[in-house]
Design a protein around this motif. Structure first.
Motif, PDB file in Angstrom:
ATOM      1  N   GLN A  96       0.837  -1.200   0.000  1.00  0.00           N
ATOM      2  CA  GLN A  96       0.000   0.000   0.000  1.00  0.00           C
ATOM      3  C   GLN A  96       0.875   1.254   0.000  1.00  0.00           C
ATOM      4  O   GLN A  96       0.572   2.225  -0.700  1.00  0.00           O
ATOM      5  CB  GLN A  96      -0.938  -0.014   1.217  1.00  0.00           C
ATOM      6  CG  GLN A  96      -1.944   1.105   1.229  1.00  0.00           C
ATOM      7  CD  GLN A  96      -2.922   1.022   0.083  1.00  0.00           C
ATOM      8  OE1 GLN A  96      -3.248  -0.056  -0.387  1.00  0.00           O
ATOM      9  NE2 GLN A  96      -3.385   2.160  -0.367  1.00  0.00           N
ATOM     10  N   LYS A  97       1.958   1.237   0.781  1.00  0.00           N
ATOM     11  CA  LYS A  97       2.873   2.373   0.811  1.00  0.00           C
ATOM     12  C   LYS A  97       3.505   2.595  -0.556  1.00  0.00           C
ATOM     13  O   LYS A  97       3.648   3.725  -1.017  1.00  0.00           O
ATOM     14  CB  LYS A  97       3.974   2.157   1.858  1.00  0.00           C
ATOM     15  CG  LYS A  97       3.521   2.356   3.271  1.00  0.00           C
ATOM     16  CD  LYS A  97       4.667   2.145   4.250  1.00  0.00           C
ATOM     17  CE  LYS A  97       4.209   2.239   5.677  1.00  0.00           C
ATOM     18  NZ  LYS A  97       5.309   2.004   6.624  1.00  0.00           N
ATOM     19  N   GLU A 100       0.962   4.233  -2.766  1.00  0.00           N
ATOM     20  CA  GLU A 100       0.808   5.651  -2.425  1.00  0.00           C
ATOM     21  C   GLU A 100       1.966   6.466  -2.983  1.00  0.00           C
ATOM     22  O   GLU A 100       1.772   7.570  -3.498  1.00  0.00           O
ATOM     23  CB  GLU A 100       0.711   5.816  -0.912  1.00  0.00           C
ATOM     24  CG  GLU A 100      -0.587   5.312  -0.332  1.00  0.00           C
ATOM     25  CD  GLU A 100      -0.583   5.296   1.196  1.00  0.00           C
ATOM     26  OE1 GLU A 100       0.429   5.717   1.812  1.00  0.00           O
ATOM     27  OE2 GLU A 100      -1.595   4.844   1.769  1.00  0.00           O
ATOM     28  N   LYS A 101       3.158   5.909  -2.873  1.00  0.00           N
ATOM     29  CA  LYS A 101       4.347   6.576  -3.395  1.00  0.00           C
ATOM     30  C   LYS A 101       4.229   6.753  -4.920  1.00  0.00           C
ATOM     31  O   LYS A 101       4.532   7.817  -5.462  1.00  0.00           O
ATOM     32  CB  LYS A 101       5.582   5.737  -3.058  1.00  0.00           C
ATOM     33  CG  LYS A 101       6.875   6.465  -3.041  1.00  0.00           C
ATOM     34  CD  LYS A 101       7.957   5.508  -2.528  1.00  0.00           C
ATOM     35  CE  LYS A 101       9.243   6.212  -2.268  1.00  0.00           C
ATOM     36  NZ  LYS A 101      10.286   5.296  -1.803  1.00  0.00           N
ATOM     37  N   GLN A 103       1.472   6.857  -6.587  1.00  0.00           N
ATOM     38  CA  GLN A 103       0.405   7.822  -6.843  1.00  0.00           C
ATOM     39  C   GLN A 103       0.923   9.245  -6.702  1.00  0.00           C
ATOM     40  O   GLN A 103       0.555  10.133  -7.484  1.00  0.00           O
ATOM     41  CB  GLN A 103      -0.772   7.583  -5.887  1.00  0.00           C
ATOM     42  CG  GLN A 103      -1.987   8.421  -6.196  1.00  0.00           C
ATOM     43  CD  GLN A 103      -2.555   8.123  -7.561  1.00  0.00           C
ATOM     44  OE1 GLN A 103      -2.681   6.974  -7.950  1.00  0.00           O
ATOM     45  NE2 GLN A 103      -2.904   9.158  -8.296  1.00  0.00           N
ATOM     46  N   LYS A 104       1.807   9.482  -5.734  1.00  0.00           N
ATOM     47  CA  LYS A 104       2.410  10.810  -5.580  1.00  0.00           C
ATOM     48  C   LYS A 104       3.231  11.175  -6.803  1.00  0.00           C
ATOM     49  O   LYS A 104       3.193  12.311  -7.273  1.00  0.00           O
ATOM     50  CB  LYS A 104       3.282  10.857  -4.320  1.00  0.00           C
ATOM     51  CG  LYS A 104       2.507  10.901  -3.045  1.00  0.00           C
ATOM     52  CD  LYS A 104       3.420  10.952  -1.837  1.00  0.00           C
ATOM     53  CE  LYS A 104       2.633  10.916  -0.541  1.00  0.00           C
ATOM     54  NZ  LYS A 104       3.519  10.915   0.639  1.00  0.00           N
TER      55      LYS A 104
END
Length: 111
Positions: A96-97, A100-101, A103-104
């Protein structure tokens, strides 16, 4: 006496081959950088599509089933099964991290 001369000729030929191939290798490197940017854009587009998100949820459900089947096959005790589940949750959090990374990065590229 012929051996040193043939060695010199071979060395000269190898040097010429390397020098002539160097610009081609450099050009391919620049092409890879452009492709990398393009691949990143495509990946970002895929991440935002609803089809991918539905597929990810379905795949996650399959993974949960496989993990429970594996735990059953290993005949884990309740304590071991708890540890097994904790390990799987940690792995899921790491993934998940990473998402998210990514996605950033996609958000930065969109700007």
């Amino acid at each position: 006496m012929k051996t040193p001369q043939s060695v010199r000729i071979a060395a000269a030929l190898i040097t010429c081959a390397l020098l002539s191939a160097a610009p081609l290798a450099m050009a391919q490197g620049f092409e890879k950088v452009a492709n990398k940017y393009q691949r990143m854009q495509e990946q970002c587009e895929q991440m935002t599509s609803t089809d991918i998100q539905a597929r990810q949820a379905q795949q996650q459900q399959k993974m949960m089933e496989r993990r429970s089947e594996t735990a059953d096959r290993l005949k884990l005790t309740d304590e071991q099964r708890g540890t097994w589940n904790d390990m799987q949750k940690e792995h899921q959090q790491q993934m998940q991290k990473k998402m998210e990374k990514q996605q950033k990065r996609c958000d930065k590229m969109a700007k």
